[in-house]
Design a protein around this motif. Structure first.
Motif, PDB file in Angstrom:
ATOM      1  N   ILE A 184       0.862  -1.179   0.000  1.00  0.00           N
ATOM      2  CA  ILE A 184       0.000   0.000   0.000  1.00  0.00           C
ATOM      3  C   ILE A 184       0.899   1.229   0.000  1.00  0.00           C
ATOM      4  O   ILE A 184       1.735   1.390   0.891  1.00  0.00           O
ATOM      5  CB  ILE A 184      -0.935   0.001   1.224  1.00  0.00           C
ATOM      6  N   PRO A 185       0.729   2.129  -0.976  1.00  0.00           N
ATOM      7  CA  PRO A 185       1.562   3.346  -1.034  1.00  0.00           C
ATOM      8  C   PRO A 185       1.329   4.213   0.195  1.00  0.00           C
ATOM      9  O   PRO A 185       0.251   4.214   0.797  1.00  0.00           O
ATOM     10  CB  PRO A 185       1.086   4.045  -2.299  1.00  0.00           C
ATOM     11  N   GLU A 186       2.366   4.937   0.595  1.00  0.00           N
ATOM     12  CA  GLU A 186       2.317   5.805   1.775  1.00  0.00           C
ATOM     13  C   GLU A 186       1.211   6.845   1.649  1.00  0.00           C
ATOM     14  O   GLU A 186       0.526   7.158   2.625  1.00  0.00           O
ATOM     15  CB  GLU A 186       3.681   6.482   1.945  1.00  0.00           C
ATOM     16  N   LEU A 187       1.000   7.382   0.461  1.00  0.00           N
ATOM     17  CA  LEU A 187      -0.039   8.385   0.223  1.00  0.00           C
ATOM     18  C   LEU A 187      -1.420   7.806   0.522  1.00  0.00           C
ATOM     19  O   LEU A 187      -2.258   8.452   1.146  1.00  0.00           O
ATOM     20  CB  LEU A 187       0.035   8.882  -1.225  1.00  0.00           C
ATOM     21  N   VAL A 188      -1.628   6.536   0.098  1.00  0.00           N
ATOM     22  CA  VAL A 188      -2.914   5.877   0.355  1.00  0.00           C
ATOM     23  C   VAL A 188      -3.072   5.628   1.846  1.00  0.00           C
ATOM     24  O   VAL A 188      -4.143   5.847   2.413  1.00  0.00           O
ATOM     25  CB  VAL A 188      -3.029   4.561  -0.451  1.00  0.00           C
ATOM     26  N   LEU A 189      -1.990   5.155   2.501  1.00  0.00           N
ATOM     27  CA  LEU A 189      -2.058   4.925   3.952  1.00  0.00           C
ATOM     28  C   LEU A 189      -2.375   6.217   4.691  1.00  0.00           C
ATOM     29  O   LEU A 189      -3.176   6.228   5.624  1.00  0.00           O
ATOM     30  CB  LEU A 189      -0.740   4.333   4.461  1.00  0.00           C
ATOM     31  N   LYS A 209      -6.176   9.563   7.516  1.00  0.00           N
ATOM     32  CA  LYS A 209      -6.926  10.826   7.618  1.00  0.00           C
ATOM     33  C   LYS A 209      -8.430  10.549   7.582  1.00  0.00           C
ATOM     34  O   LYS A 209      -9.199  11.103   8.370  1.00  0.00           O
ATOM     35  CB  LYS A 209      -6.536  11.774   6.489  1.00  0.00           C
ATOM     36  N   ALA A 210      -8.830   9.654   6.671  1.00  0.00           N
ATOM     37  CA  ALA A 210     -10.260   9.313   6.584  1.00  0.00           C
ATOM     38  C   ALA A 210     -10.732   8.663   7.882  1.00  0.00           C
ATOM     39  O   ALA A 210     -11.816   8.969   8.395  1.00  0.00           O
ATOM     40  CB  ALA A 210     -10.512   8.386   5.395  1.00  0.00           C
ATOM     41  N   ALA A 211      -9.918   7.768   8.415  1.00  0.00           N
ATOM     42  CA  ALA A 211     -10.274   7.114   9.684  1.00  0.00           C
ATOM     43  C   ALA A 211     -10.368   8.143  10.804  1.00  0.00           C
ATOM     44  O   ALA A 211     -11.283   8.094  11.640  1.00  0.00           O
ATOM     45  CB  ALA A 211      -9.256   6.031  10.029  1.00  0.00           C
ATOM     46  N   ALA A 212      -9.419   9.098  10.822  1.00  0.00           N
ATOM     47  CA  ALA A 212      -9.448  10.149  11.849  1.00  0.00           C
ATOM     48  C   ALA A 212     -10.698  11.010  11.687  1.00  0.00           C
ATOM     49  O   ALA A 212     -11.353  11.374  12.679  1.00  0.00           O
ATOM     50  CB  ALA A 212      -8.187  11.002  11.767  1.00  0.00           C
ATOM     51  N   ASP A 213     -11.050  11.348  10.439  1.00  0.00           N
ATOM     52  CA  ASP A 213     -12.261  12.146  10.188  1.00  0.00           C
ATOM     53  C   ASP A 213     -13.510  11.381  10.615  1.00  0.00           C
ATOM     54  O   ASP A 213     -14.421  11.955  11.223  1.00  0.00           O
ATOM     55  CB  ASP A 213     -12.362  12.533   8.708  1.00  0.00           C
ATOM     56  N   ILE A 214     -13.540  10.098  10.275  1.00  0.00           N
ATOM     57  CA  ILE A 214     -14.691   9.269  10.672  1.00  0.00           C
ATOM     58  C   ILE A 214     -14.784   9.206  12.192  1.00  0.00           C
ATOM     59  O   ILE A 214     -15.859   9.360  12.769  1.00  0.00           O
ATOM     60  CB  ILE A 214     -14.578   7.854  10.058  1.00  0.00           C
TER      61      ILE A 214
END
Length: 189
Positions: free
Chosen positions: A62-67, A72-77
């Motif tokens: 998994i690329p670092e950008l995707v991670l 970030k998405a998990a933090a927002d959720i």
């Protein structure tokens, strides 16, 4: 070999394969059959599927950008979920407070109504006592009235008797006066 009555499931194969992997043993159809039971024809395709899934998981990079995006998405959720949960907790707390206030108001109203009921019951009891006293007095007065009525009837009977006697005496007096006049007329002749 393990004696098993139920058919071997993918979950059984996964658990056996994980145990073999953890123990440092080779994950083979025969090794899985030793732990989970089943037949080569049943367990073989399930072990092959497990191995394919393992291979897919270990070879995915998994690329670092995707991670970072996933983090970030998990933090927002998480932030949104926490915010919603906090709002829900606040709303429930407000509702609880409102219900507690309403309960206190209802309890006060119940106490007020109980006091009013006690007062009404006392007044009712007092009125019943007064009514009972009045009934007793009325009964006494009826008895007294009946006795007085009886005395009145006796007195009326006595008066009628005396009037009849007076009438007879007046009639007798009238007869005597006539006789006396007749005697006086005879004597004057």
């Amino acid at each position: 070999m393990s004696k098993r009555r139920n058919p071997v499931t993918q979950e059984d194969v996964r658990e056996a394969a994980e145990k073999l992997k953890k123990d440092g043993r080779n994950v083979s159809v025969n090794a899985v059959i030793e732990i989970a039971g089943g037949s080569f024809s049943t367990v073989g395709p399930l072990v092959r599927e497990w191995k394919e899934q393992e291979a897919a998981l270990t070879h995915i990079e998994i690329p670092e950008l995707v991670l970072d995006s996933v983090k970030k998405a998990a933090a927002d959720i998480w932030k949104t979920a926490s915010s919603l949960a906090n709002e829900q907790v606040e709303r429930v707390a407000k509702e609880k407070q409102k219900l507690a206030e309403e309960t206190r108001e209802y309890e006060e109203e119940v106490k007020r109504l109980e006091s009013a009921l006690k007062l009404v019951e006392k007044e009712s009891s007092d009125l019943k006592k007064r009514l009972e006293t009045a009934d007793n007095r009325a009964s006494e007065l009826r008895s007294s009235n009946a006795a007085l009525e009886a005395q009145l009837q006796e007195k009326k009977a006595e008066i009628e008797k005396h009037q009849a006697m007076i009438e007879r005496q007046e009639l007798r007096l009238s007869e005597l006066q006539k006789e006396l006049l007749a005697i006086a007329k005879k004597s004057s002749k």
